[in-house]
Design a protein around this motif. Structure first.
Motif, short mmCIF file in Angstrom:
data_model
loop_
_atom_site.label_atom_id
_atom_site.label_comp_id
_atom_site.label_asym_id
_atom_site.label_seq_id
_atom_site.Cartn_x
_atom_site.Cartn_y
_atom_site.Cartn_z
N MET A 1 0.85 -1.18 0.00
CA MET A 1 0.00 0.00 0.00
C MET A 1 0.89 1.23 0.00
O MET A 1 1.81 1.34 0.78
CB MET A 1 -0.89 -0.07 1.25
CG MET A 1 -1.85 1.07 1.39
SD MET A 1 -3.09 1.02 0.12
CE MET A 1 -3.33 2.73 -0.13
N ASP A 2 0.57 2.16 -0.86
CA ASP A 2 1.34 3.39 -1.00
C ASP A 2 0.93 4.38 0.08
O ASP A 2 -0.24 4.75 0.19
CB ASP A 2 1.09 3.97 -2.39
CG ASP A 2 1.93 5.17 -2.70
OD1 ASP A 2 2.77 5.56 -1.86
OD2 ASP A 2 1.75 5.74 -3.79
N THR A 3 1.90 4.82 0.86
CA THR A 3 1.60 5.76 1.94
C THR A 3 1.20 7.14 1.41
O THR A 3 0.61 7.93 2.14
CB THR A 3 2.79 5.92 2.91
OG1 THR A 3 3.92 6.37 2.17
CG2 THR A 3 3.09 4.60 3.61
N THR A 4 1.48 7.42 0.14
CA THR A 4 1.08 8.68 -0.46
C THR A 4 -0.44 8.84 -0.40
O THR A 4 -0.95 9.94 -0.18
CB THR A 4 1.55 8.75 -1.93
OG1 THR A 4 2.94 8.48 -1.97
CG2 THR A 4 1.27 10.08 -2.55
N THR A 5 -1.16 7.76 -0.56
CA THR A 5 -2.62 7.80 -0.50
C THR A 5 -3.08 8.27 0.86
O THR A 5 -3.90 9.19 0.97
CB THR A 5 -3.21 6.40 -0.80
OG1 THR A 5 -2.81 6.01 -2.10
CG2 THR A 5 -4.72 6.40 -0.69
N PHE A 6 -2.55 7.66 1.91
CA PHE A 6 -2.95 8.04 3.26
C PHE A 6 -2.51 9.46 3.59
O PHE A 6 -3.24 10.20 4.25
CB PHE A 6 -2.39 7.06 4.29
CG PHE A 6 -3.07 5.72 4.23
CD1 PHE A 6 -4.41 5.58 4.58
CD2 PHE A 6 -2.39 4.61 3.80
CE1 PHE A 6 -5.04 4.36 4.51
CE2 PHE A 6 -3.01 3.38 3.73
CZ PHE A 6 -4.34 3.25 4.08
N GLU B 1 -1.54 14.40 -7.76
CA GLU B 1 -0.18 13.85 -7.66
C GLU B 1 -0.16 12.51 -6.95
O GLU B 1 0.68 11.66 -7.24
CB GLU B 1 0.74 14.86 -6.96
CG GLU B 1 1.04 16.08 -7.80
CD GLU B 1 1.77 17.18 -7.05
OE1 GLU B 1 2.03 17.02 -5.83
OE2 GLU B 1 2.07 18.21 -7.68
N ALA B 2 -1.09 12.31 -6.02
CA ALA B 2 -1.18 11.03 -5.31
C ALA B 2 -1.89 9.97 -6.16
O ALA B 2 -1.96 8.81 -5.77
CB ALA B 2 -1.92 11.22 -3.98
N ARG C 1 -9.45 0.86 -4.70
CA ARG C 1 -9.52 -0.61 -4.66
C ARG C 1 -8.29 -1.17 -3.95
O ARG C 1 -8.39 -2.10 -3.16
CB ARG C 1 -9.62 -1.19 -6.07
CG ARG C 1 -10.96 -1.00 -6.71
CD ARG C 1 -11.07 -1.86 -7.97
NE ARG C 1 -12.31 -1.65 -8.64
CZ ARG C 1 -13.46 -2.24 -8.30
NH1 ARG C 1 -13.49 -3.07 -7.29
NH2 ARG C 1 -14.56 -1.99 -8.98
N ALA C 2 -7.13 -0.58 -4.23
CA ALA C 2 -5.89 -1.03 -3.57
C ALA C 2 -5.98 -0.80 -2.06
O ALA C 2 -5.57 -1.65 -1.26
CB ALA C 2 -4.68 -0.31 -4.16
N MET C 3 -6.53 0.34 -1.66
CA MET C 3 -6.67 0.63 -0.23
C MET C 3 -7.65 -0.35 0.41
O MET C 3 -7.41 -0.83 1.52
CB MET C 3 -7.16 2.07 -0.02
CG MET C 3 -7.16 2.46 1.43
SD MET C 3 -7.67 4.16 1.85
CE MET C 3 -7.94 4.96 0.34
#
Length: 111
Positions: A1-6, A51-52, A74-76
């Motif tokens: 999981m990409d922390t950029t999302t959070f 950008e995220a 969906r990834a989250m």
């Protein structure tokens, strides 16, 4: 999981923008108006979301419509699902343990 999302979603106005966009695409002006933000503030938040990879933009003449991208959410959800299963298993185990304790206490009081 990409922390950029959070990181992008951790700011309350950006989270509110995502919630607004669930209903469909909106322009910067519409977002700013609905959230009572100045347009430059809304643009700044949308740039971070863009950008995220959480939103995409479609140009229509001189207007830019922002909409949510499905894939990062969906990834989250998949990432969170692993934790849901873990906690459900732990709660199930706790429930079994408590049932055993209750049965033992009932046996002790009847003897």
């Amino acid at each position: 999981m990409d922390t950029t999302t959070f990181s992008a979603l951790s700011e309350p106005n950006r989270l509110r923008i995502v919630e607004l966009l669930q209903a469909g695409p909106l322009t910067v002006g519409e977002i700013a108006e609905r959230l009572t933000l100045r347009q430059p503030q809304a643009s700044k938040h949308l740039r971070v979301l863009l950008e995220a990879g959480l939103v995409e933009v479609q140009a229509d003449a001189n207007r830019r419509h922002y909409k949510l991208r499905e894939q990062p959410f969906r990834a989250m959800d998949k990432w969170l699902d692993d934790y849901r299963r873990l906690w459900e298993e732990r709660f199930d185990n706790l429930e079994l343990y408590l049932q055993k304790l209750q049965a033992k206490n009932e046996d002790d009081t009847t003897n």
